[in-house]
Each structure stands twice: as structure tokens, then as C-alpha cells.
Scaffold this active site. Structure first.
Site, PDB file in Angstrom:
ATOM      1  NE  ARG A 295      -3.621   0.054   2.471  1.00  0.00           N
ATOM      2  CZ  ARG A 295      -4.798   0.052   1.878  1.00  0.00           C
ATOM      3  NH1 ARG A 295      -5.226  -1.045   1.305  1.00  0.00           N
ATOM      4  NH2 ARG A 295      -5.546   1.119   1.860  1.00  0.00           N
TER       5      ARG A 295
ATOM      6  CD  GLU B  76      -3.785  -5.133 -17.626  1.00  0.00           C
ATOM      7  OE1 GLU B  76      -4.162  -3.944 -17.662  1.00  0.00           O
ATOM      8  OE2 GLU B  76      -3.364  -5.671 -16.582  1.00  0.00           O
TER       9      GLU B  76
ATOM     10  CE  LYS C  74      -0.144  -5.350 -14.960  1.00  0.00           C
ATOM     11  NZ  LYS C  74      -1.505  -5.072 -14.770  1.00  0.00           N
TER      12      LYS C  74
ATOM     13  CD  GLU D 223       1.334  -1.901 -13.518  1.00  0.00           C
ATOM     14  OE1 GLU D 223       0.905  -1.102 -12.684  1.00  0.00           O
ATOM     15  OE2 GLU D 223       0.668  -2.864 -13.941  1.00  0.00           O
TER      16      GLU D 223
HETATM   17  C1  F6R Z   1      -2.225  -1.911 -12.601  1.00  0.00           C
HETATM   18  C2  F6R Z   1      -3.154  -1.825 -11.493  1.00  0.00           C
HETATM   19  C3  F6R Z   1      -3.968  -0.584 -11.388  1.00  0.00           C
HETATM   20  C4  F6R Z   1      -5.373  -0.899 -10.833  1.00  0.00           C
HETATM   21  C5  F6R Z   1      -6.128   0.415 -10.580  1.00  0.00           C
HETATM   22  C6  F6R Z   1      -7.523   0.154 -10.078  1.00  0.00           C
HETATM   23  O1  F6R Z   1      -1.533  -3.124 -12.597  1.00  0.00           O
HETATM   24  O2  F6R Z   1      -3.245  -2.697 -10.670  1.00  0.00           O
HETATM   25  O3  F6R Z   1      -4.038   0.100 -12.593  1.00  0.00           O
HETATM   26  O4  F6R Z   1      -6.042  -1.694 -11.751  1.00  0.00           O
HETATM   27  O5  F6R Z   1      -5.424   1.180  -9.650  1.00  0.00           O
HETATM   28  O6  F6R Z   1      -7.498  -0.493  -8.847  1.00  0.00           O
HETATM   29  P1  F6R Z   1      -8.786  -1.238  -8.302  1.00  0.00           P
HETATM   30  O7  F6R Z   1      -9.054  -2.379  -9.224  1.00  0.00           O
HETATM   31  O8  F6R Z   1      -8.410  -1.693  -6.927  1.00  0.00           O
HETATM   32  O9  F6R Z   1      -9.897  -0.247  -8.319  1.00  0.00           O
END
Ligand code: F6R
Length: 622
Positions: free
Chosen positions: A27, A495, A499, A502
Site C-alpha cells: 500500500r 493491458e 504491465k 509499470e
Molecule cells: C495496474 C493496477 C492498477 C489498478 C487500478 C484500479 O496493474 O493494478 O491500474 O487496476 O489502480 O485499482 P482497483 O481495481 O483496486 O480499483
């Protein structure tokens, strides 16, 4: 965005807090800190910048900090740079230097979220003689609690609820008061916080894995609620300070699911968990040869009445929406718009009672997605959440919830949650097509049968991982990578590109293949890697032509296609095949080599795959 933990009981608190923070490091990991109290003694604060192990080293894995009650924090900086002085915990008094050491203050606290009106509140507190040592909004909120506590000579709960009325924004707060040893006070609005209890101990955390080792009995503290936590006991309060009763929930997750299980990284483990995540999600939706959304309360009547679908999400979840758009439109003949939640919330898109707004989110806590959900509800639309984390804010607030069963996802870059979301959306598209009379009973049965083969086909893709690993070692020094495709292949490209960039920090872009000529092709030079996604037979030749246009300008080409399309080898330098399936469902297979490509490229570059710089798993700020 930031993880918070708390413990009060009979054991030494600091090692437990550090262990919890380690589970929450996804986090945020700019800095970390602890505040621990040994009986009546003043709280001892220790902070360290950088990853959590610095704090663990500094405190001898927590052993150097005596005391059985404490709070901890791992930070993803929002207000103020990632420095010692801005690291949490923050205190109500003045503090010199880095803020570590024994604190005389009445209140010490940690916070996850963002206080939007912190500047105005700071001004007010400056007026009342408070001094500030950090740039954080958290210091302001801790001092505001202290201000009310002293001004009105009220108890901690009342001081906190007064503060809650005054602040705007989002928060999960854990606070200790000098006059209340052995107790932790908490409050929550729009940021996650759970409180677990065991026989003689209580635990606070931003997410379940942090406390799973100790207890499975948890309370989900509600929005705008406060809590008073003592060993083995928790009391909850509403904004008026009146006590409220909350149900105790039982966590059914397998604790091993949150561990690495012999894999080098969580991301690789989670990539390999995709067959199970997809199968479990599918099995929860398909019963006796029919898709059933009865757990979500989504009846055939509701599905039939829908005239427009708006899919709203962020990042990879938005990419799921992009893929689902093509499938829903093609199968169910329903108009679909896909919106970034951060944009949707500020637009004036007319929505009616026959619009179904689908919010897709792994965490169920993404601030923009949550805000978009609220906007959709205000405008009278029906809302469906496709969410992985049970009891999360989005799950609680949507009219209907469809849970993906991916289990806990720890790596910051999503993989298995993406795949679980995708299969849930495919099941929705098939059901919509059937219920609305677009496909026959026979076609419906055929499609469900095909969906059930996807988990095994993903396994087959994973068996080819060594080829991808080899290819990633070739591209490790690439400066730019372009992912191109048309239709569903464009959604897959989006996507794949995310990937890659990032976690490898290589610049990459996804383009609708037909759009390249309108500007981007000028960026193609000798050896620029262009990855063409070619799974849609109708669009295959067209995308190959676009790839050839790049090749004639020097590009190095990789093609990603389905088994049997061997002709592509005449045109490209490296080809990856995935098993054949119904072309509507192919994203579930084609995304896997692209996840592996990003993963292995990041590993080859020696980067921190699971915790890429500047990112956090759950984006609970706007
Ligand atoms: C990329 C990734 C982020 C999440 C985005 C939404 O690998 O994980 O782009 O997809 O921050 O997060 P959620 O799905 O938790 O709303």
C-alpha cells in the site's frame, strides 16, 4: 495508499505491528513508523525512510521497543515528500528533529487518506497557537483532535467525532491518547479499516492479510464511524458519539494465499494463480448449465430492462471494461460506454434508471471509482460492482455486487484480479445475450462450455513461459515499446502495455493499430519493438499490415496470436501463440504472455517487481 495497523493486548506490540506492516507494504513504502506504549509510560515513536526493513533494523525487528499497545504506518506520500519528518506517526505537540523518540503529546496518530481542507484547518490551528513540524495533512488532523479534546474537555471519542464533522476528505485514523493507556481510538471515512478481535487482544489494519495470522473475527467499521479499542473489546460510535452495534464477520480466506509459496515474487505467484482465480469466479457464477447472478440480486428482468451500460473503472480494471465493451456489444447488442472513473465523476453524462453502471475494482476502495459509483447512484442509474475485496466500500455501496474470487492480490501490478474480472464480465455478456434473446439456447450452452475451458487453456499458456523469459532478456534495454491491435486486441494491448511500463519502467504505449498513421508512427525507428496482438480473425490482416508499415520503418516485431495462424511467422521476428478459443474470450489467454513479458523484463532489469516505484496497490486518494 498507506497502510495502518494497531495492536493492544498482552504481547509485545512492535513485532506484531511490523509483521502487519510487512503485509501492507504493497500500500506504500516511502517510509514507515511505529508508536508504542509501555503501560502508563509515554509513547515511543520510531520512524525510518524507505522500505520497511529499515524500520525493522532500527528497532531490532521490534524487540527494542517495549510495550503492549501501539500503532504503525507504511506511507505512500501525498502531502509532503517522503522524509523522516513527514513519516507517520504524527503527534499533537511540538517535536524536534525527525520526530522520533518519547512523545510528551496528548495525542499520537497514523492516517491513511487525504484531508482536503487541511490548509484551512492548519490556518485555524496556527491561530490557536499550534505549531507544525511537517508538511502532512495528518499532523493537522491529529492536532485538531487534540484541540477539541482540550478545548471542550471531552473524551477521545467525542474529540474524534467533532473532528470528523470538521474535516473533508478521506481517512482511516488510529490514535492513542496519553490519558488512555492500553487503548486505541479509530475513525473511518472512505478509506479501508478493519478491527479484529481475539481473546485478550485487538488488532486494527487497512487490510485483512495484516491480521490474518492472529484472528479471523473482524468488524468492518462503517463510514463516518469511530471506535474505541481495548484488548479483546471494541465499541463503535456514530457521528453523534452514540454507541452503535456492528456485526462480527468471519474471514474465510486461506492464510497461505497471502504468502509467496516458494515463488520469487508475488506477481509470478499471482500469474500462476490465474487458472484457479478464473475457475473459482466462473464456478461461483455458472450453476447447472446457467449463469446465475442471484447472489448479486441481478435478475433476468433487470438485465432485460437495461438500455445502456456504462463501465467505470481505473487502470487495469478500466482495461477489463474496454475488453468487455467489445464482447458485450457484439454478443448482447447493448450499447456500452467505458469511462475512466476520474473523468466520469466530473462529467455530466445523462444516466437513467435503465442505465446500468458497472464499477470494476479489485480493492473496492479506489477513490475515483467509489466517487463515480456515488455519482451514478445520485443520477438514478442502477449500479453493479464487480469487486474482489469482500466488504469493501464499493461493494457495500453498489446496488448489486458480483464478487470475483481471485483471493488476496499483493503484487502492486494486478494479474489474477484482472483475469477474474474479465471472466466475470464475459459471463455477464453471455447471460445478457441469452436473456435478451440474441443467442439461442444451443449457442448459450456452447459458450458456457467454452468459458469452462479457459482455466486449463491459461495453464497451457503458462507452460510456455520459458520462451517469454528468453524473449524478455532480448528486450531488456528497449527504450520504447508499442503495443498495437484492433477491437478486442486493442483492449489487450492496453493491458500489455501497462504491465510492461509499470514494472519495467520502459516507456510503452498501446495504440489502436489503425491510429498509428495519424501521428505515432513517426516515433518508430530502427529496432523499436512493436508488439501486434492478432487474435481477431476479422482484423488479423489489417493489423499485420500496420505491423508491416512499422517494419518498413525499422521496427522489430513480435506477434501474439492464436494457434494455427502460422502465416504470421513470415512477417514478424518472434511469435507467441495461445490456444484457440471463442474469439470473444481470447483476452483471458492473450493477456498472460504479456503479463509474463512485463514480469520477466522487470526481473532482468533487477527491479522491485512487486513494489514498483511511486505506485501503491490501492489508490484511496483522488
Ligand atoms: C495496474 C493496477 C492498477 C489498478 C487500478 C484500479 O496493474 O493494478 O491500474 O487496476 O489502480 O485499482 P482497483 O481495481 O483496486 O480499483
Amino acid at each position: 495508499m498507506c497502510g495502518i495497523v494497531g495492536y493492544t493486548g498482552n504481547e509485545q506490540a512492535a513485532p506484531i505491528l511490523l509483521e502487519g506492516l510487512a503485509k501492507l507494504e504493497y500500500r506504500g513504502y516511502d517510509s514507515a513508523g511505529l508508536a508504542v506504549r509501555d503501560g502508563e509510560k509515554l509513547a515511543e515513536v520510531v520512524k525510518a525512510t524507505g522500505k520497511l526493513y529499515h524500520l525493522a533494523d532500527k528497532t531490532d525487528q521490534g524487540r527494542a521497543l517495549p510495550g503492549t499497545c501501539g500503532i504503525g504506518h507504511t506511507r505512500w506520500a501525498t502531502h509532503g515528500d517522503p522524509s523522516m519528518v513527514n513519516a507517520h506517526p504524527h503527534v499533537s505537540g511540538n517535536c524536534s528533529g525527525s520526530g522520533s523518540g518519547q512523545v510528551e503529546s496528548d495525542v499520537v496518530g497514523v492516517h491513511n487518506g487525504i484531508i482536503e481542507n487541511f490548509a484551512e484547518l492548519k490556518e485555524k490551528l496556527l491561530h490557536h497557537g499550534y505549531e507544525f513540524y511537517s508538511d502532512t495533512d495528518t499532523e493537522v488532523v491529529v492536532k485538531l483532535v487534540d484541540y477539541y479534546y482540550k478545548k471542550y474537555k471531552i473524551g477521545p471519542v467525542d474529540a474524534i467525532t467533532r473532528t470528523m464533522v470538521r474535516v473533508r476528505g478521506s481517512y482511516a485514523l488510529a490514535l492513542m491518547f496519553k490519558d488512555f493507556p492500553g487503548e486505541i481510538f479509530a475513525a473511518r471515512k472512505d478509506s479501508p479499516l478493519i478491527i479484529g478481535t481475539a481473546k485478550d487482544a485487538s488488532y486494527l489494519a487497512s487490510d485483512v492479510p495484516a491480521i490474518l495470522k492472529y484472528t479471523r473475527s473482524v468488524y468492518y467499521i462503517g463510514n463516518l464511524q469511530a471506535a474505541r479499542v481495548s484488548p479483546g473489546q471494541v465499541k463503535f460510535y456514530d457521528l453523534n458519539g452514540d454507541e452503535v452495534t456492528l456485526p462480527l464477520s468471519e474471514i474465510t480466506w486461506d492464510a497461505a494465499a497471502a504468502e509467496k509459496d516458494g515463488y520469487e515474487h508475488f506477481m509470478l505467484k499471482e500469474i500462476h494463480e490465474q487458472p484457479a482465480a478464473v475457475r473459482d469466479t466462473l464456478n461461483s457464477l455458472v450453476k447447472e448449465g446457467r449463469v446465475s447472478f442471484s447472489d448479486a440480486g441481478l435478475t433476468d428482468e433487470i438485465i432485460r430492462a437495461v438500455t445502456q451500460i456504462d463501465i467505470v473503472a481505473c487502470g487495469s480494471a478500466w482495461h477489463v471494461g474496454m475488453a468487455a465493451q467489445y464482447v458485450l456489444e457484439d454478443l448482447a447488442c447493448v450499447p456500452v460506454r467505458v469511462e475512466l472513473a476520474s473523468e466520469f465523476r466530473y462529467r455530466s453524462i445523462p444516466l437513467g434508471e435503465h442505465t446500468l453502471v458497472i464499477v470494476i475494482s479489485q480493492s473496492g476502495e479506489t477513490a475515483d471509482s467509489l466517487a463515480a459509483l456515488r455519482v451514478a447512484k445520485e443520477r438514478g442509474a442502477k449500479t453493479l460492482a464487480v469487486v474482489n475485496v469482500i466488504g469493501s466500500s464499493i461493494a457495500r455501496e453498489a446496488d448489486h455486487v458480483l464478487y470475483t474470487l481471485a483471493g488476496p492480490e499483493i503484487a502492486v501490478a494486478t494479474t489474477k484480479a484482472y483475469s477474474a474480472q474479465l471472466i466475470a464480465m464475459d459471463a455477464l455478456a453471455v447471460q445478457m445475450a441469452f436473456v435478451r434473446g440474441v443467442i439461442s439456447q444451443e449457442k448459450y450452452a456452447q459458450m458456457l462450455e467454452e468459458l469452462s475451458t479457459i482455466p486449463d487453456k491459461i495453464k497451457r499458456v503458462l507452460e510456455e513461459k520459458e520462451r517469454i523469459q528468453w524473449f524478455s532478456s532480448k528486450i531488456v534495454n528497449a527504450h520504447d515499446i508499442f503495443f498495437i491491435g484492433r477491437g478486442l486486441d486493442y483492449a489487450i494491448s492496453l493491458e500489455g502495455s501497462l504491465k510492461m511500463k509499470e514494472i519495467s519502467y520502459i516507456h510503452s504505449e498501446a495504440y489502436a493499430a489503425g491510429e498509428l498513421k495519424h501521428g505515432t508512427i513517426s516515433l518508430i525507428e530502427n529496432n523499436t519493438l512493436v508488439i501486434g496482438v492478432l487474435t481477431q480473425s476479422r482484423l488479423f490482416e489489417k493489423t499485420v499490415s500496420n505491423m508491416m508499415e512499422c517494419k518498413s520503418r525499422g521496427a522489430y516485431l513480435m506477434g501474439l496470436t492464436t494457434n494455427g495462424n502460422f502465416s504470421v511467422e513470415d512477417s514478424v521476428d518472434f511469435t507467441v501463440y495461445v490456444p484457440k478459443t471463442d474469439e470473444h474470450f481470447v483476452a483471458s489467454l492473450a493477456v498472460v504472455p504479456l503479463q509474463l513479458l512485463g514480469y520477466y523484463t522487470s526481473v532482468s532489469r533487477g527491479l522491485d517487481v512487486d513494489k514498483p516505484r511511486n505506485l501503491a496497490k490501492s489508490v484511496t486518494v483522488e
